[in-house]
Every structure is written in C-alpha cells, then in structure tokens.
Motif scaffolding. Sequence first.
Motif, PDB file in Angstrom:
ATOM      1  N   ILE A 149     -29.446  -6.684 -26.065  1.00 41.27           N
ATOM      2  CA  ILE A 149     -29.762  -6.877 -24.653  1.00 41.27           C
ATOM      3  C   ILE A 149     -29.063  -5.840 -23.784  1.00 41.27           C
ATOM      4  O   ILE A 149     -29.622  -5.358 -22.808  1.00 41.27           O
ATOM      5  CB  ILE A 149     -29.369  -8.303 -24.224  1.00 41.27           C
ATOM      6  N   VAL A 196     -14.981 -23.260 -16.040  1.00 39.74           N
ATOM      7  CA  VAL A 196     -14.953 -23.684 -17.442  1.00 39.74           C
ATOM      8  C   VAL A 196     -14.326 -22.603 -18.321  1.00 39.74           C
ATOM      9  O   VAL A 196     -13.499 -22.898 -19.190  1.00 39.74           O
ATOM     10  CB  VAL A 196     -16.382 -24.019 -17.915  1.00 39.74           C
ATOM     11  N   LEU A 205     -34.168 -15.570 -25.741  1.00 38.40           N
ATOM     12  CA  LEU A 205     -34.165 -14.343 -24.926  1.00 38.40           C
ATOM     13  C   LEU A 205     -34.260 -13.113 -25.800  1.00 38.40           C
ATOM     14  O   LEU A 205     -35.028 -12.185 -25.515  1.00 38.40           O
ATOM     15  CB  LEU A 205     -32.869 -14.256 -24.123  1.00 38.40           C
ATOM     16  N   ILE A 206     -33.474 -13.092 -26.888  1.00 39.98           N
ATOM     17  CA  ILE A 206     -33.490 -11.931 -27.780  1.00 39.98           C
ATOM     18  C   ILE A 206     -34.875 -11.776 -28.392  1.00 39.98           C
ATOM     19  O   ILE A 206     -35.417 -10.675 -28.472  1.00 39.98           O
ATOM     20  CB  ILE A 206     -32.395 -12.075 -28.858  1.00 39.98           C
ATOM     21  N   PHE A 224     -22.066 -15.820 -20.710  1.00 41.18           N
ATOM     22  CA  PHE A 224     -23.136 -14.820 -20.714  1.00 41.18           C
ATOM     23  C   PHE A 224     -24.510 -15.484 -20.593  1.00 41.18           C
ATOM     24  O   PHE A 224     -25.332 -15.071 -19.772  1.00 41.18           O
ATOM     25  CB  PHE A 224     -23.037 -14.003 -21.999  1.00 41.18           C
ATOM     26  N   GLY A 225     -24.762 -16.529 -21.405  1.00 35.29           N
ATOM     27  CA  GLY A 225     -26.071 -17.177 -21.398  1.00 35.29           C
ATOM     28  C   GLY A 225     -26.408 -17.776 -20.050  1.00 35.29           C
ATOM     29  O   GLY A 225     -27.519 -17.629 -19.555  1.00 35.29           O
ATOM     30  N   ILE A 243     -27.312 -23.261 -24.789  1.00 37.64           N
ATOM     31  CA  ILE A 243     -27.240 -21.847 -24.414  1.00 37.64           C
ATOM     32  C   ILE A 243     -27.451 -20.957 -25.640  1.00 37.64           C
ATOM     33  O   ILE A 243     -28.090 -19.904 -25.544  1.00 37.64           O
ATOM     34  CB  ILE A 243     -25.875 -21.566 -23.745  1.00 37.64           C
ATOM     35  N   TYR A 244     -26.936 -21.392 -26.811  1.00 36.33           N
ATOM     36  CA  TYR A 244     -27.190 -20.604 -28.029  1.00 36.33           C
ATOM     37  C   TYR A 244     -28.684 -20.472 -28.274  1.00 36.33           C
ATOM     38  O   TYR A 244     -29.189 -19.379 -28.524  1.00 36.33           O
ATOM     39  CB  TYR A 244     -26.554 -21.258 -29.259  1.00 36.33           C
ATOM     40  N   LEU A 277     -10.970 -23.445 -20.365  1.00 39.23           N
ATOM     41  CA  LEU A 277     -10.936 -23.437 -21.832  1.00 39.23           C
ATOM     42  C   LEU A 277      -9.962 -22.388 -22.349  1.00 39.23           C
ATOM     43  O   LEU A 277      -9.258 -22.629 -23.332  1.00 39.23           O
ATOM     44  CB  LEU A 277     -12.337 -23.182 -22.393  1.00 39.23           C
ATOM     45  N   PHE A 295     -31.008 -20.699 -26.137  1.00 37.17           N
ATOM     46  CA  PHE A 295     -31.570 -19.892 -25.052  1.00 37.17           C
ATOM     47  C   PHE A 295     -31.355 -18.413 -25.317  1.00 37.17           C
ATOM     48  O   PHE A 295     -32.259 -17.591 -25.111  1.00 37.17           O
ATOM     49  CB  PHE A 295     -30.914 -20.324 -23.743  1.00 37.17           C
ATOM     50  N   VAL A 296     -30.143 -18.049 -25.807  1.00 36.06           N
ATOM     51  CA  VAL A 296     -29.867 -16.646 -26.106  1.00 36.06           C
ATOM     52  C   VAL A 296     -30.780 -16.147 -27.224  1.00 36.06           C
ATOM     53  O   VAL A 296     -31.329 -15.038 -27.150  1.00 36.06           O
ATOM     54  CB  VAL A 296     -28.371 -16.457 -26.455  1.00 36.06           C
ATOM     55  N   GLU A 348     -23.242 -28.090 -22.921  1.00 39.48           N
ATOM     56  CA  GLU A 348     -24.377 -27.207 -22.708  1.00 39.48           C
ATOM     57  C   GLU A 348     -24.409 -26.050 -23.708  1.00 39.48           C
ATOM     58  O   GLU A 348     -25.440 -25.408 -23.880  1.00 39.48           O
ATOM     59  CB  GLU A 348     -24.274 -26.651 -21.277  1.00 39.48           C
ATOM     60  N   THR A 349     -23.248 -25.781 -24.357  1.00 39.48           N
ATOM     61  CA  THR A 349     -23.113 -24.573 -25.177  1.00 39.48           C
ATOM     62  C   THR A 349     -24.221 -24.419 -26.214  1.00 39.48           C
ATOM     63  O   THR A 349     -24.816 -23.351 -26.330  1.00 39.48           O
ATOM     64  CB  THR A 349     -21.755 -24.596 -25.888  1.00 39.48           C
ATOM     65  N   PHE A 358     -20.418 -16.538 -25.121  1.00 41.19           N
ATOM     66  CA  PHE A 358     -21.863 -16.792 -25.026  1.00 41.19           C
ATOM     67  C   PHE A 358     -22.180 -17.839 -23.969  1.00 41.19           C
ATOM     68  O   PHE A 358     -23.245 -17.806 -23.362  1.00 41.19           O
ATOM     69  CB  PHE A 358     -22.431 -17.239 -26.369  1.00 41.19           C
ATOM     70  N   ARG A 359     -21.249 -18.784 -23.749  1.00 44.30           N
ATOM     71  CA  ARG A 359     -21.483 -19.806 -22.740  1.00 44.30           C
ATOM     72  C   ARG A 359     -21.609 -19.164 -21.356  1.00 44.30           C
ATOM     73  O   ARG A 359     -22.558 -19.433 -20.612  1.00 44.30           O
ATOM     74  CB  ARG A 359     -20.328 -20.805 -22.753  1.00 44.30           C
ATOM     75  N   VAL A 378     -19.387 -27.882 -21.431  1.00 41.39           N
ATOM     76  CA  VAL A 378     -19.139 -27.621 -22.852  1.00 41.39           C
ATOM     77  C   VAL A 378     -20.307 -28.129 -23.693  1.00 41.39           C
ATOM     78  O   VAL A 378     -20.725 -27.484 -24.652  1.00 41.39           O
ATOM     79  CB  VAL A 378     -17.801 -28.263 -23.280  1.00 41.39           C
TER      80      VAL A 378
END
Lengths: 93, 247
Positions: free
Chosen positions: B2, B231, A76-77, B187-188, A69-70, B235, A72-73, A65-66, B184-185, A63
């Motif tokens: 994407i 996860v 990437l975009i 997918f990323g 990851i945002y 969740l 990172f996304v 990490e979220t 997004f968690r 969690v």
Amino acid sequence: MGNISNEGLILACSAIGAGLAMIAGIGPGIGQGFAAGKGAEAVGRQPGAKGDITSTMLLGAAVAETTGIYGFVVALILMFANPLLSAYRSLGQ
Amino acid sequence: MITDGVLNSAVTILGTTKAISFDDKVLTYFDIGSLRFVITESILSMWLIMAVLIIFAVIVRMRLKNFKDEPSGFQNFVEMLVEGLDSFVGSTMGERHRRFTPYFGSLFLLILLSNLSGLFGLRPPTANYSVPLGLALITFFMTQYFGITSKGVKEYGKGFLEPMAPFVVLNVVGEIANPFSLSFRLFGNIVGGTILMGLYYAMLPWFLQIGIPSFLHAYLDVFAGVLQAFVFTMLSMIFVSGAFADE
C-alpha cells in the motif's frame, strides 16, 4: 468461460475474496455490542462511575475491533494493491 | 504494498467512470549521488505536524518565565494539557512510572495531530504504514529493554518459559505479534477513514458534498482518530509497565 482473460479471473476472484474477508466484521460487531451492553448495565448499577466505565468500555471496544481491522486490511490489499495480479504478471515475464 | 503508491481504482457511478487514487502522491524528488529522495504527501504532513509541535513547545518555553501563580488564558491551557497527560500516564502505569510522561505525552500528541490532520485536507501520516510500525517498534524495544534491565537477563528469559517449557514458542510468537497488532489497529482505522472519505468525495454529486461530509468527518476523523490515539498510547503504556519487575 472461454472469453474471460486470466487477469480478469484474478481480479474477479480477488473481489470475491475481499468480500469474504469482510465477514471478519461479524466478530467485532458482536464483541462491541457485548461491551456496550455490559457498559450500559454497569452505568445502570453505578451511575457515579460513568466516566471510568465509558473510558474502559471504549478501550475494550477498540481492542475488540482489531480482528475486524485485520480482515479490512486484507480486503484493502486485495482490492487496491493486488499481490496476486502482480505475481501473475511477473510470472509471464 | 500500500505504501508503494499502487492504491488506485476506478469507480463507475451514474454511468460515468472516474479514476480515483488513494495513494501517497509524490510531490517532488531530488537526487543526492545515486540515491533518490522522494517527498510524498505523507512526508509533507508529517513535517508540518512536527513543525507545529516544535513551535508550540518553543512558545511555551519562551513564555514559561512569565507564568504566574494564578494561571490565566494560555497558561491555563498549558497546565491543563500537562496535568491531563501526567495523570493519564500516572493512572495507567502506576505512580512510580511517572517519569514516562514526556515520552508517552508526546507520543499521544503526535498521533492525535496526525490523525486529525485529515480535517485540514492533509493526508494523515498514520495512513502510511511505516509511521505506525515505527512507533510500535519503539514500544516493542522499550518493553524488551526495561524487561531485561529491571528483571535481569535470567529472570527475563525465564518469563518466556511460563507456564511450562514447551510454551516458549507461543510466548515468543505472542511477543513478536504485539507490535504488528498495535500498528495495524491504528493503520487500518486511519486508512479506512481516508479511503471512505476519498470514495465519498469522488463518487457523489456536488450537492451531496455540502454539509453532509461533516458528520462523516466527525466520526471517521475526530472520534476514531482521538480514540485510536488514546488506545495506541494506553496499550503502549500497559506493555511497557508490564515489562517491569514487580515490587
């Protein structure tokens, strides 16, 4: 500067932006390290509950990490599906 | 974005430039009337995973009448799977929500197989944003539905006014953000793993591609895949069981 095309400038700035977006990786790094440290502490205090502690810690780490990851996304975009470049191209038409 | 197939780039390594593409390759398409149906790699692997799960379920159903009191072999595996999923749901959602085991169990198995399909050279369906978003929206609507039916409309609406009336904006935004953070968690993580593996295979010379990638697969596909499936399911279960009224 005169011989940089507009598209080249957008690409270069997007690459810098992608790099800046990955600064978001600092937060999860600290958070996950904190979770792992506390997990190690808890196992040291109560070795019998190792299974429960590990699964709780992994859930918390995932969690935490979220936010990374945002970032990172977003990176990437910017790198692979550049919306700024397509917006610029559609402006020119 | 994407998912539209513009995920391309070029890398220059050791003096040679290669075009690499991470997009969802279009395998074939067909027209029905004026509608064009495009079959991409993700759709193919999704159908393969669905076929595997359905065939497994049919085999278990057919062999169910041969199951004995003393399990052995195949029966052991099936009982372990069912009991594991049942206790997973029971311990996370509480004993009174055990009736959710069929849904969350199949959700877990679907995401698990999707994430692990990268090991078999398929493109993980979860690396296509529509799949995680769809699964997260199911959780979102389940949360709202069970919130309304178990608490009643009045009590449910009152939940948004906690702790004070002006907080309604924050509460509504927080509720809508849930499916996006959930999807997004997943997918990323998966698309990141796919891109890293693609870069590794595209950029490095052949003698580094023997043996070494297995460690990357072990971390990016197996560890991250299993953890994210776990996860996501956990969740979802917490959101849904949190929507119910207290007893």
